[in-house]
Design a protein around this motif. Structure first.
Motif, PDB file in Angstrom:
ATOM      1  N   ARG A 158       0.814  -1.212   0.000  1.00 15.86           N
ATOM      2  CA  ARG A 158       0.000   0.000   0.000  1.00 15.86           C
ATOM      3  C   ARG A 158       0.854   1.272   0.000  1.00 15.86           C
ATOM      4  N   GLU A 159       1.912   1.268   0.805  1.00  5.08           N
ATOM      5  CA  GLU A 159       2.699   2.489   0.966  1.00  5.08           C
ATOM      6  C   GLU A 159       3.850   2.609  -0.023  1.00  5.08           C
ATOM      7  N   ARG A 160       4.395   1.466  -0.456  1.00  4.05           N
ATOM      8  CA  ARG A 160       5.589   1.521  -1.301  1.00  4.05           C
ATOM      9  C   ARG A 160       5.373   0.934  -2.701  1.00  4.05           C
ATOM     10  N   GLY A 161       4.225   0.312  -2.914  1.00  2.00           N
ATOM     11  CA  GLY A 161       3.903  -0.192  -4.246  1.00  2.00           C
ATOM     12  C   GLY A 161       4.505  -1.527  -4.620  1.00  2.00           C
ATOM     13  N   LEU A 162       5.142  -2.210  -3.674  1.00  2.00           N
ATOM     14  CA  LEU A 162       5.734  -3.512  -3.982  1.00  2.00           C
ATOM     15  C   LEU A 162       4.634  -4.561  -4.148  1.00  2.00           C
ATOM     16  N   ALA A 163       4.650  -5.258  -5.257  1.00  2.00           N
ATOM     17  CA  ALA A 163       3.682  -6.342  -5.475  1.00  2.00           C
ATOM     18  C   ALA A 163       4.054  -7.528  -4.598  1.00  2.00           C
ATOM     19  N   VAL A 164       3.116  -7.951  -3.766  1.00  2.00           N
ATOM     20  CA  VAL A 164       3.368  -9.051  -2.832  1.00  2.00           C
ATOM     21  C   VAL A 164       2.254 -10.085  -2.957  1.00  2.00           C
ATOM     22  N   THR A 165       2.643 -11.334  -3.135  1.00  2.00           N
ATOM     23  CA  THR A 165       1.696 -12.437  -3.109  1.00  2.00           C
ATOM     24  C   THR A 165       1.960 -13.266  -1.864  1.00  2.00           C
ATOM     25  N   VAL A 166       0.923 -13.417  -1.046  1.00  2.00           N
ATOM     26  CA  VAL A 166       1.000 -14.185   0.195  1.00  2.00           C
ATOM     27  C   VAL A 166       0.390 -15.554  -0.050  1.00  2.00           C
ATOM     28  N   LEU A 167       1.142 -16.591   0.240  1.00  2.00           N
ATOM     29  CA  LEU A 167       0.679 -17.972   0.046  1.00  2.00           C
ATOM     30  C   LEU A 167       0.520 -18.644   1.400  1.00  2.00           C
ATOM     31  N   ARG A 168      -0.725 -18.812   1.814  1.00  2.00           N
ATOM     32  CA  ARG A 168      -1.004 -19.523   3.065  1.00  2.00           C
ATOM     33  C   ARG A 168      -1.044 -21.019   2.755  1.00  2.00           C
ATOM     34  N   THR A 169       0.041 -21.689   3.056  1.00  2.00           N
ATOM     35  CA  THR A 169       0.149 -23.103   2.707  1.00  2.00           C
ATOM     36  C   THR A 169      -0.450 -23.983   3.778  1.00  2.00           C
ATOM     37  N   GLY A 170      -1.113 -25.045   3.327  1.00  2.00           N
ATOM     38  CA  GLY A 170      -1.503 -26.110   4.230  1.00  2.00           C
ATOM     39  C   GLY A 170      -0.280 -26.929   4.593  1.00  2.00           C
ATOM     40  N   ARG A 171      -0.509 -28.084   5.162  1.00  2.00           N
ATOM     41  CA  ARG A 171       0.603 -28.925   5.613  1.00  2.00           C
ATOM     42  C   ARG A 171       1.293 -29.621   4.443  1.00  2.00           C
ATOM     43  N   PHE A 172       2.621 -29.666   4.501  1.00  2.00           N
ATOM     44  CA  PHE A 172       3.369 -30.454   3.511  1.00  2.00           C
ATOM     45  C   PHE A 172       4.629 -31.062   4.124  1.00  2.00           C
ATOM     46  N   PHE A 173       4.811 -30.937   5.435  1.00  2.00           N
ATOM     47  CA  PHE A 173       6.022 -31.454   6.074  1.00  2.00           C
ATOM     48  C   PHE A 173       6.067 -32.983   6.009  1.00  2.00           C
ATOM     49  N   PRO A 174       7.275 -33.563   5.954  1.00  2.00           N
ATOM     50  CA  PRO A 174       7.395 -35.020   5.826  1.00  2.00           C
ATOM     51  C   PRO A 174       7.412 -35.757   7.158  1.00  2.00           C
ATOM     52  N   GLU A 175       7.781 -35.057   8.238  1.00  2.00           N
ATOM     53  CA  GLU A 175       7.949 -35.722   9.523  1.00  2.00           C
ATOM     54  C   GLU A 175       6.612 -36.012  10.192  1.00  2.00           C
ATOM     55  N   GLU A 176       6.671 -36.689  11.340  1.00  2.00           N
ATOM     56  CA  GLU A 176       5.456 -36.939  12.104  1.00  2.00           C
ATOM     57  C   GLU A 176       4.866 -35.629  12.607  1.00  2.00           C
ATOM     58  N   ASP A 177       3.566 -35.625  12.817  1.00  2.00           N
ATOM     59  CA  ASP A 177       2.900 -34.462  13.397  1.00  2.00           C
ATOM     60  C   ASP A 177       3.468 -34.204  14.788  1.00  2.00           C
ATOM     61  N   ASP A 178       3.634 -32.914  15.144  1.00  2.00           N
ATOM     62  CA  ASP A 178       4.177 -32.617  16.464  1.00  2.00           C
ATOM     63  C   ASP A 178       3.182 -32.899  17.583  1.00  2.00           C
ATOM     64  N   HIS A 308       6.635 -39.183   3.428  1.00  2.00           N
ATOM     65  CA  HIS A 308       6.508 -39.437   4.861  1.00  2.00           C
ATOM     66  C   HIS A 308       7.858 -39.928   5.358  1.00  2.00           C
ATOM     67  N   ASP A 309       8.459 -39.145   6.251  1.00  2.00           N
ATOM     68  CA  ASP A 309       9.796 -39.466   6.747  1.00  2.00           C
ATOM     69  C   ASP A 309       9.875 -39.130   8.229  1.00  2.00           C
ATOM     70  N   PRO A 310       9.578 -40.098   9.099  1.00  2.00           N
ATOM     71  CA  PRO A 310       9.612 -39.828  10.538  1.00  2.00           C
ATOM     72  C   PRO A 310      10.978 -39.394  11.043  1.00  2.00           C
ATOM     73  N   SER A 311      12.024 -39.706  10.294  1.00  2.00           N
ATOM     74  CA  SER A 311      13.375 -39.368  10.735  1.00  2.00           C
ATOM     75  C   SER A 311      13.814 -37.965  10.286  1.00  2.00           C
ATOM     76  N   TYR A 312      12.976 -37.280   9.526  1.00  2.00           N
ATOM     77  CA  TYR A 312      13.372 -35.968   9.008  1.00  2.00           C
ATOM     78  C   TYR A 312      13.588 -34.990  10.154  1.00  2.00           C
ATOM     79  N   VAL A 313      14.705 -34.282  10.079  1.00  2.00           N
ATOM     80  CA  VAL A 313      15.025 -33.224  11.042  1.00  2.00           C
ATOM     81  C   VAL A 313      15.389 -31.974  10.253  1.00  2.00           C
ATOM     82  N   SER A 314      14.813 -30.862  10.618  1.00  2.00           N
ATOM     83  CA  SER A 314      15.143 -29.606   9.940  1.00  2.00           C
ATOM     84  C   SER A 314      16.650 -29.367  10.003  1.00  2.00           C
TER      85      SER A 314
END
Length: 323
Positions: A158-178, A308-314
């Protein structure tokens, strides 16, 4: 274009970097952790570093996928979320404006749409969640800081005119749910169920970002929900809360039998449904993988169409990068 990709060592970042290069973009990766696609190791909260990257590397566009996430709540104080998710976003926006960039893509989260009322199902029906849903009342520091970052993006446009697209992503992580201990299904079963209402593949998430980068200037400022298209209608919301298997069977008569053969169970209730129709209408994006694809893989005895990767660590945690 020469694209700055934040979060380049993360799960989404590695898929995004490859996909961007396929489109002919030069990718400069920035992350707190080392990775194959990361060129600069450092924090988004370090403003001199961000400014130096823009001035020295000729950055022309930004995909801001780096953040602290919900599982990080138990590992980092609230201030770290503010530093990274809010201040880091502001640093990038201001640097992009100073460099006369004409597009900025921000990876947000559907999590910020989930209030305590939605999560507990207190209304007695599943919440049908589009971009117009509100009021937004995030229930944790992750959602609060991502919502604040979205508002900074809106303000910058609004103030600077930069075009911004916001993507609200659903879940896509490979590890187990926290919250795995509170879920009655095993990991692949849980992920398969989530394709009904709240999940997409990381490949689809990456594809949406590539499209957003191309279309951002003509969109101005827009927010999109990214999730596999649900098979339900809004009229199903009450029954989804009280008897989800009946609704699912109407949509997919073969689902109960295929699930039984796999030793899986359908969700007893569904408390939310993300509606990605706006992304299809304005962005031209529709997830390739949906619940029907999961059932097809089960029917054919093929590999499931999601990671699906239960061993995945960031990588951030594996190397405990400096936030």
């Amino acid at each position: 274009m020469r694209v700055l990709l934040t979060g380049s060592s993360g799960w989404l970042g590695r898929f995004l970097a490859s996909r961007l290069r396929q489109e002919g973009h030069e990718v400069l990766g920035l992350d707190v952790a080392a990775g194959a696609d990361t060129d600069v190791i450092g924090s988004l909260a370090d403003r001199p570093l961000v400014d130096r990257v823009f001035s020295e590397q000729g950055i022309e566009a930004v995909i801001h996928a780096g953040a602290l996430h919900k599982p990080d709540i138990v590992r980092y104080p609230a201030q770290a979320f503010i530093d990274v998710n809010v201040t880091g976003t502001l640093n990038l926006l201001e640097a992009a404006v100073a460099a006369r960039n004409d597009r900025f893509v921000f990876t947000s989260t559907t999590s910020l749409m989930i209030s305590e009322v939605v999560r507990t199902g207190a209304s007695g029906r599943a919440a049908w969640l589009s971009e117009e849903f509100g009021p937004l009342q995030p229930r944790n520091i992750y959602g609060i800081t991502k919502l604040a970052a979205e508002q900074l993006c809106r303000l910058c446009h609004r103030e600077r005119g930069l075009a911004v697209t916001v993507l609200r992503t659903g879940r896509f992580f490979p590890e187990e749910d926290d919250m795995a201990e509170a879920i009655q299904h095993d990991g692949p079963n849980t992920k398969a169920n989530e394709f009904l209402n709240r999940r997409l593949t990381v490949e689809d998430a990456a594809e949406a970002h590539v499209l957003a980068l191309a279309k951002a200037p003509e969109l101005g400022f827009e927010t999109f929900i990214l999730s596999a298209p649900p098979p339900f209608e809004e009229a199903d919301c009450e029954e989804l809360m009280s008897n989800a298997p009946a609704v699912i069977e109407r949509c997919f008569p073969d689902a109960p039998g295929l699930y039984a053969k796999a030793g899986w169970t359908l969700p007893r209730r569904i408390d939310r449904v993300y509606d990605p129709a706006k992304a299809e209408a304005l962005l031209g994006f529709r997830c390739r993988t949906d619940f029907a694809a999961v059932l097809e893989a089960l029917a054919r005895g093929e590999q499931l169409p999601f990671a699906h990767d239960p061993s995945y660590v960031s990588p951030k945690e594996a190397g405990r990068g400096r936030i």
